[in-house]
Scaffold this motif. Structure first.
Motif, PDB file in Angstrom:
ATOM      1  N   VAL A  78      30.833  29.058   2.306  1.00  0.00           N
ATOM      2  CA  VAL A  78      30.745  28.137   3.422  1.00  0.00           C
ATOM      3  C   VAL A  78      29.653  27.088   3.395  1.00  0.00           C
ATOM      4  CG1 VAL A  78      30.557  27.971   5.919  1.00  0.00           C
ATOM      5  CG2 VAL A  78      31.993  29.904   4.908  1.00  0.00           C
TER       6      VAL A  78
ATOM      7  N   VAL B  76      29.630  23.150   3.294  1.00  0.00           N
ATOM      8  CA  VAL B  76      29.031  22.299   4.431  1.00  0.00           C
ATOM      9  C   VAL B  76      27.670  21.512   3.600  1.00  0.00           C
ATOM     10  CG1 VAL B  76      27.610  22.401   6.559  1.00  0.00           C
ATOM     11  CG2 VAL B  76      29.261  23.988   6.374  1.00  0.00           C
TER      12      VAL B  76
ATOM     13  N   ILE C 106      32.399  18.682   9.034  1.00  0.00           N
ATOM     14  CA  ILE C 106      31.547  20.079   9.095  1.00  0.00           C
ATOM     15  C   ILE C 106      32.712  21.111   9.653  1.00  0.00           C
ATOM     16  CG2 ILE C 106      29.870  21.398  10.676  1.00  0.00           C
ATOM     17  CD1 ILE C 106      28.471  18.797  11.026  1.00  0.00           C
ATOM     18  N   ALA C 107      33.851  20.639  10.482  1.00  0.00           N
ATOM     19  CA  ALA C 107      34.854  21.749  10.884  1.00  0.00           C
ATOM     20  C   ALA C 107      35.397  22.243   9.733  1.00  0.00           C
ATOM     21  CB  ALA C 107      35.749  21.106  11.873  1.00  0.00           C
TER      22      ALA C 107
ATOM     23  N   LEU D 237      33.401  24.429   7.371  1.00  0.00           N
ATOM     24  CA  LEU D 237      33.427  25.692   7.885  1.00  0.00           C
ATOM     25  C   LEU D 237      34.646  26.349   7.897  1.00  0.00           C
ATOM     26  CD1 LEU D 237      31.269  25.311  11.107  1.00  0.00           C
ATOM     27  CD2 LEU D 237      30.608  26.252   9.087  1.00  0.00           C
TER      28      LEU D 237
ATOM     29  N   ALA E 109      35.379  29.634  12.620  1.00  0.00           N
ATOM     30  CA  ALA E 109      34.122  29.381  12.747  1.00  0.00           C
ATOM     31  C   ALA E 109      33.627  29.404  14.162  1.00  0.00           C
ATOM     32  CB  ALA E 109      33.568  28.035  11.949  1.00  0.00           C
TER      33      ALA E 109
ATOM     34  N   VAL F 131      27.936  27.582  15.883  1.00  0.00           N
ATOM     35  CA  VAL F 131      27.637  27.237  14.495  1.00  0.00           C
ATOM     36  C   VAL F 131      27.654  25.523  14.299  1.00  0.00           C
ATOM     37  CG1 VAL F 131      28.092  27.725  12.259  1.00  0.00           C
ATOM     38  CG2 VAL F 131      27.934  29.693  13.756  1.00  0.00           C
ATOM     39  N   GLN F 132      28.936  25.433  14.700  1.00  0.00           N
ATOM     40  CA  GLN F 132      29.261  23.873  14.520  1.00  0.00           C
ATOM     41  C   GLN F 132      28.341  23.092  15.190  1.00  0.00           C
ATOM     42  OE1 GLN F 132      33.104  22.323  13.486  1.00  0.00           O
ATOM     43  NE2 GLN F 132      32.387  20.541  13.881  1.00  0.00           N
TER      44      GLN F 132
ATOM     45  N   LEU G 194      25.047  23.084  13.498  1.00  0.00           N
ATOM     46  CA  LEU G 194      24.993  22.189  12.247  1.00  0.00           C
ATOM     47  C   LEU G 194      24.938  20.670  12.543  1.00  0.00           C
ATOM     48  CD1 LEU G 194      27.398  24.008  10.261  1.00  0.00           C
ATOM     49  CD2 LEU G 194      24.919  24.293   9.779  1.00  0.00           C
TER      50      LEU G 194
ATOM     51  N   LEU H 278      20.373  24.884   6.041  1.00  0.00           N
ATOM     52  CA  LEU H 278      21.680  25.461   6.130  1.00  0.00           C
ATOM     53  C   LEU H 278      21.870  27.090   5.428  1.00  0.00           C
ATOM     54  CD1 LEU H 278      24.180  22.789   4.558  1.00  0.00           C
ATOM     55  CD2 LEU H 278      24.167  23.688   6.932  1.00  0.00           C
TER      56      LEU H 278
ATOM     57  N   LEU I 244      23.232  29.693   7.948  1.00  0.00           N
ATOM     58  CA  LEU I 244      24.278  30.258   7.295  1.00  0.00           C
ATOM     59  C   LEU I 244      23.778  31.313   6.307  1.00  0.00           C
ATOM     60  CD1 LEU I 244      26.781  27.409   6.812  1.00  0.00           C
ATOM     61  CD2 LEU I 244      26.768  28.894   8.580  1.00  0.00           C
TER      62      LEU I 244
END
Length: 196
Positions: A90, A94, A142-143, A146, A150, A154-155, A158, A187, A191
């Protein structure tokens, strides 16, 4: 029959790629002018002359120079390929998306600075619209990186980290390439269960 050795990659279509030929000519003209001088030389008439289109056509499509620059940035970002390889971790997925957007104008500092100034305008409806669309494009990338499941938090984190990083670049505290590397470090903290 599919092979296990060939990962299934997901390619998402470009939502904003349907630019008119005239718009693309204006974008190329703006990049060329800003590649030769500061943005002080950028005007609607200079854009029209360089793009070889009627000034009225440029004004009809773009209500201001800042709108041109905001749409140019949107065009560059939305033209980036969006390929998601589920075999990668992941954080790497990202990172790939955020690095691409971060470096989209890294080699054109005058253009990047002019676009950034334009995007900070709060009194131009055309700029605000382009800024919303840029935000949606970054969110989409980003989605996609991920993947499903997710956490929304978190989204959101980020996205906030990414926009904060770009703001640091615009304050001239750091350059785009160094920021792309720092984003990788960030990141790995957000993550932590995956390696870049």
């Amino acid at each position: 029959m599919s092979s296990r050795s060939a990962p299934h990659t997901t390619r998402l279509s470009d939502l904003h790629g349907g630019r008119s030929l005239m718009s693309r000519r204006v974008f190329r003209a703006a990049a060329a002018i800003l590649g030769e001088c500061t943005d002080a030389g950028l005007s609607m008439s200079a854009l029209a002359d360089r793009a070889r289109v009627a000034p009225a056509a440029v004004s009809a499509q773009f209500p201001s120079i800042d709108a041109v620059l905001a749409e140019l940035y949107l065009h560059r970002v939305s033209s980036l390929p969006l390929v998601v390889d589920p075999e990668r971790c992941v954080a790497a997925r990202v990172s790939g998306q955020l690095r691409a957007v971060t470096l989209v104008m890294a080699d054109e500092p005058t253009l990047a600075a002019a676009c950034s100034r334009a995007l900070l305008r709060a009194d131009d409806p055309a700029v605000l619209c382009a800024r919303d669309r840029i935000g949606a494009e970054v969110q989409r990338r980003i989605a996609a990186a991920l993947g499903t499941g997710a956490w929304p938090e978190v989204q959101d984190t980020l996205e906030t980290v990414f926009w904060g990083a770009l703001l640091q670049v615009q304050s001239r505290a750091i350059d785009y390439r160094e920021m792309a590397n720092r984003l990788d470090t960030m990141l790995s903290l957000i993550l932590p269960d995956t390696a870049l």
